[in-house]
Motif scaffolding. Structure first.
Motif, short mmCIF file in Angstrom:
data_model
loop_
_atom_site.label_atom_id
_atom_site.label_comp_id
_atom_site.label_asym_id
_atom_site.label_seq_id
_atom_site.Cartn_x
_atom_site.Cartn_y
_atom_site.Cartn_z
N CYS A 353 0.90 -1.26 -0.06
CA CYS A 353 0.14 0.00 -0.03
C CYS A 353 0.80 1.02 0.14
N ALA A 354 2.07 1.24 0.72
CA ALA A 354 2.94 2.30 0.68
C ALA A 354 3.38 2.69 -0.76
N ALA A 355 3.88 1.69 -1.42
CA ALA A 355 4.21 1.91 -2.81
C ALA A 355 3.13 2.36 -3.66
N VAL A 356 1.84 1.97 -3.28
CA VAL A 356 0.81 2.31 -4.27
C VAL A 356 0.67 3.80 -3.87
N GLY A 357 0.66 4.17 -2.69
CA GLY A 357 0.52 5.29 -2.01
C GLY A 357 1.46 6.26 -3.00
N LEU A 358 2.88 5.73 -3.07
CA LEU A 358 3.92 6.69 -3.67
C LEU A 358 3.37 7.07 -5.23
N VAL A 359 3.03 6.02 -5.81
CA VAL A 359 2.27 5.95 -7.13
C VAL A 359 1.17 7.04 -7.16
N PHE A 360 0.31 7.10 -6.29
CA PHE A 360 -0.68 8.12 -5.73
C PHE A 360 -0.03 9.47 -5.79
#
Lengths: 655, 655
Positions: A353-360
């Motif tokens: 989720c954190a890497a996904v959040g960085l994509v966001f």
């Protein structure tokens, strides 16, 4: 700086294209197909198995507390001010539904699935019946803890859940045209806007887990309702102000504000007002979601004070606390950040989720204009630390994404705190919306890959077709197909990892230096049917080195090619990967292997390997170990643990 | 093998000399003086501050539960069979008194201290008054949990506490001639022998934390009472037999045997009978104490079946699970062993007590005859992983002894579980007894160092005087001074770390090869006043390499000289020790520095250091870091963290 610049509407905001406007093929097409074929249904089924349907169905008995409240830590138990545990992951089941609906929405757009659509419709019907007459909607507070709503924003994810349901509603509306959940959530947001905000008698609060901010921006963009945007801005502006809302709220419910499990409000980034923040701290996913919302608000309001804070935070994250995979948040303890340059590989938490959040976050920084600083990072996180979280077939998940494993870190069917599976599912299924940024008179191409986009510019429909075998090959051919000639600027990213790039417009070479700004080549012209652009990005292999401040990577090297970070796995290499070393002079070759892991480019080299055949007599000796030549083969990090379980290593010893 | 060999009296048992028979000077003299001058009193004062006096004083109100029972782990709390927490470190306060008395005893022998002696006498008086008429003596069970004695040997350290009080009693008797505590403990052991054993109606139990076994051997040797030795043997023989005592005992108190915090009886080495064990598992200190007791019993009974098991266990520990410092037990979770070759440096638990325990075990393996295999390891653990646990001035302690620190691992005044401070205190203060092993017609010199020993052989008093600056210099001069000529064999250890050794008897060179057996030179002769032996042990510097199975040490090198392992500390070296590398070809020099850390030999070399001045733009790049020459200085590991707090590193990168 004028006041208008600070808070007025921005001159140029680049907004993502909605998912249905971009069809992806090739690398991302395969990924989206896996989500549409398997992940979307798996998410629904796991929610049902977890008894989440019971919680939202007003006609069935409440399941009660199925997932226990977290056990107090010894510190908490010893703290006389500790008033009992306040959190269970069951509190955020609505968010799991929200992301499951969102994943299903994009998947249904990709691939018709009547059975799944019917199930999602039924979930939406339950939410419709659950919603209270005043618009309030929380399965946890209505069904399990009635009477306690809005008493613990700090811990209980109430607005976070609303945020994910909003995102699900927008996605479902965009993908299927069905408004029901969108209307439900607009009613709920109206209620939230009546409850929170600057006006008299309203609560001055915000959520302990950021999410609703970026969701409100999405809702505002989808509905055109400015009120929702203003509420997003309110939550961001209010965060960390004094008197501290979470202190006052704790006192109001009879608790000691100091009896806080995570001890410091850095955990949820409310330790100070957001414009004063300059270090990325606390829970990594929370931080990424907050910064995403801040970037959206900075884009929509042209708010340079927010932008300045975001640039400081960006600099802090990317120069001190980011894994080479785009993973972040090394510690399981706070699911977040520790100290500068602390990037352990084997124990990396690096939540999906954190890497996904960085994509966001990265993608939203591009709202303020094309800049490869952000897009390169979005690509890094996308191709490595985020999609590592989903098995190639779309059926299994990683919560943690370490950069080194002894072979016992393997993909799961599900997780007690199931935030990551639907998060990576929805991100992959919506990948098309990360490809482009559309402004009034410009289109920015952030990502490359075989795909077709449809959009309108100056009121004129345009198709843009990318033909490419990216990320395996750096040659990208782009056809621009406006229905009628239209002038706009096409911004093409030239990634920093690329050492040599060549650009042609309609067959004619363009000097990149002359058109490059912030890592994007700007081509301004009147575009006509048949116009085509060729971008050739050199994809030679790189050895990457870490700043010597990073103790865990010193003396080590990571391999990359294009946007991909590579790793070695036990199944391809001689045993005990820590024994392997790669001389700096070793030649590294790339091979396309169409039958391996869905078709990848592997890297191979001749390294060395320490032997222990002659070590029978003990652990330590004065004679150095013998070493022998060893042939190495590396695969893209995202694809690891899709075959036999075994060791994995990103940072190879040099030597 | 005949029955007699298995269980009869051994032909040749080497027993340690009691502490008062060996006076140490030089290196160990300084250490013992620090304990006598400070540690011994500090231990007493800390016990008083911790309210331990209240617990043993029958005239004062019981302090009740001062240290809470341990909080259940999430696993336990979730286990329906979990019947509540059963352990508090307060249960073993008697053991802290035991070791404090023991340390005081040796210290009083070293250095008269009437005030301390009076305090210890008063503690002994309290125990005398606390003891029940049947001999039972446990301050915890008598004062805090009356009625529950002998109901939970698995968890509650009841016999362990008895063991430490026994050791204290023997030491206090030997050092001061005072019998009171010895008599108290003999009465208690008589009660224990009535309660446990093979006879009908007796409990078939043994302690969850081994210790009483080796204590009973000490008591038997000091009193000549065979019954105590037999009880030690019974506890060892009974351990791990089926039906399992801890299962039956749990059922008897209404608990589910499976609701065991540590899940497996490997934790306390009762998973199978000791003669069937071949892997060193579980809690490290428990394992060392068990094996110590087993070695004593093997020595006293000539029990080759025990000896065979011990040799298997020894091989397992020393070839798979031992730090280069002689530290052991890498994991905080079980305070013990994990998997083969798992030896993390920074997170090494390597409890001081465990290295002390390895000194105990190694020294007791020498009871079965001189063998440098064991004595070298005893020396390794002594000079490195154990005495690292005590500050040079004797006032501060380490519980964990990592091999790498970022600077935040610093010595403590005390510990919630204060087992280590008195353990390292008593070991250091009794160091003389580890120097020699005395048999009927032989004396083995296990350790070298400036000292004088007094003993009797064949009924004739002999003095043996070592003159040496060991461990800084390998030249050892030994004067043998019998009152009258007496024939015996003098065994002199030639350590495996020594690449070149020379031996002279009365000035005449002796060919070592001809007299060397198991790493000891045997000199058999009739010794007369004035006889002297010169042993010259080469002390060149070694680079040590770890078996490539050890992932944490691969590509690294440790420095040693003689018995000492070295480390680099931040205070002597350029910052960020992980940046330093030592080329294999670098010359390493030794310097005696009389004013540093009490007088040590330092090692220095020119290595390299990675620079980051030019890394402003990010965490990762394709260009390797620049490196520059860096002068390194290493100090003995045992002496670290005696100056400014800072980073420390044992295993340096090679390159």
């Amino acid at each position: 700086m004028t006041n208008a610049q600070k808070t007025g509407k921005p001159k140029l905001a680049f907004r993502p294209l909605p998912v249905p406007q971009v069809d992806v093929r090739g690398f991302w097409g395969d990924r989206v197909d896996a989500v549409a074929a398997r992940t979307a249904e798996i998410l629904y089924e796991r929610c049902v198995e977890a008894r989440m349907l019971e919680q939202i169905d007003p006609d069935r008995p409440s399941p009660g507390v199925v997932i226990p409240f977290h056990s107090p830590s010894p510190d908490e138990a010893a703290n006389p001010g500790f008033t009992g545990s306040t959190v269970t992951t069951q509190m955020f089941w609505d968010s799991d539904w929200g992301k499951t609906i969102e994943t299903a929405a994009y998947s249904l757009y990709r691939r018709r699935n009547d059975a799944l659509e019917k199930k999602i419709d039924a979930v939406i019907d339950l939410y419709g019946r659950l919603q209270q007459s005043d618009g309030y909607l929380s399965s946890w507070y209505q069904r399990i803890q009635p009477g306690l709503r809005w008493t613990n924003l700090r811990d209980c994810h109430e607005l976070y859940c609303a945020g994910h349901l909003i995102e699900g509603a927008v996605a479902y509306f965009q993908a299927t045209g069905k408004r029901k959940l969108l209307d439900i959530m607009c009613r709920y947001v109206d209620h939230i806007a009546d409850t929170f905000g600057p006006g008299p008698g309203k609560k001055k609060g915000y959520c302990g887990h950021e999410e609703i901010e970026l969701a409100l921006v999405k809702l505002s963009r989808a509905t055109g309702e400015q009120k929702y945007m203003d509420l997003a801005k309110y939550f961001i502006d209010q965060r960390g102000q004094q008197p501290h809302y979470f202190d006052e709220e704790a006192r109001a419910r009879g608790a000691d504000p100091k009896a806080y499990h995570f001890k410091t409000y850095e955990y949820n980034q409310s330790h100070k007002p957001v414009r004063e923040q300059d270090k990325v701290v606390g829970h990594a996913v929370r931080a990424m979601y907050l910064f995403s919302g801040m970037a959206d608000v900075a884009t929509e309001y042209g708010d340079d004070t927010l932008r300045a804070a975001l640039d400081r935070l960006w600099g802090d994250l990317t120069t001190k606390s980011l894994y080479v995979t785009g993973g972040l948040g090394p510690s399981a303890h706070n699911e977040g950040f520790t100290s500068d340059y602390d990037l352990p590989n084997e124990t990396a938490y690096a939540e999906t989720c954190a890497a996904v959040g960085l994509v966001f976050w990265s993608s939203r920084m591009l709202g303020m204009g094309p800049n490869a600083r952000y897009a390169d990072m979005m690509e890094r996180a996308l191709y490595n630390g985020s999609i590592s979280g989903l098995s190639l077939d779309g059926s299994l998940f990683f919560y943690e994404n370490p950069l080194e494993s002894r072979g016992r870190h393997n993909r799961w069917k599900w997780h007690r705190c199931p935030c990551c599976p639907p998060n990576i599912g929805r991100m992959v299924a919506s990948i098309g919306s990360y490809f482009y940024g559309l402004a009034d008179d410009a289109l920015a191409v952030h990502l490359y890959g075989d795909s077709t986009a449809r959009f309108e510019i100056s009121g004129k429909p345009v198709s843009l077709v990318q033909t490419s075998n990216y990320p395996w090959d750096g040659a990208v051919s782009i056809r621009v197909e406006p229905q009628a000639p239209v002038a706009f600027t096409l911004h093409l990213r030239v990634p920093a990892w690329c050492r040599k790039a060549a650009l042609k417009v309609n067959g004619k070479a363009v000097a990149l230096d002359a058109v490059l700004s912030d890592g994007y080549a700007a081509i301004q012209r009147e575009w006509r049917k048949g116009d085509h652009v060729e971008l050739d990005l050199d994809m030679s292999i790189s050895r990457l080195f870490a700043n010597p401040e990073v103790r865990q990577d010193v003396g080590r090297v990571a391999l990359s090619r294009g946007p991909l970070i590579y790793c070695v796995e036990a199944t391809d290499n001689p045993g005990q990967l820590h024994r392997i070393s790669l001389p700096r002079t070793a030649e590294i070759e790339a091979h396309h292997e169409p039958n391996l892991l869905g078709g990848i480019v592997t890297l191979s080299a001749t390294g060395r390997r320490e032997a222990s055949e002659d070590w029978r007599n003990g652990l330590y000796r004065a004679e150095p170990p013998a070493s022998e030549e060893a042939r190495l083969k590396a695969v893209p990090y995202y694809a690891w643990d899709n075959r036999d379980p075994g060791e994995m290593l990103v940072w190879l010893r040099e030597g």
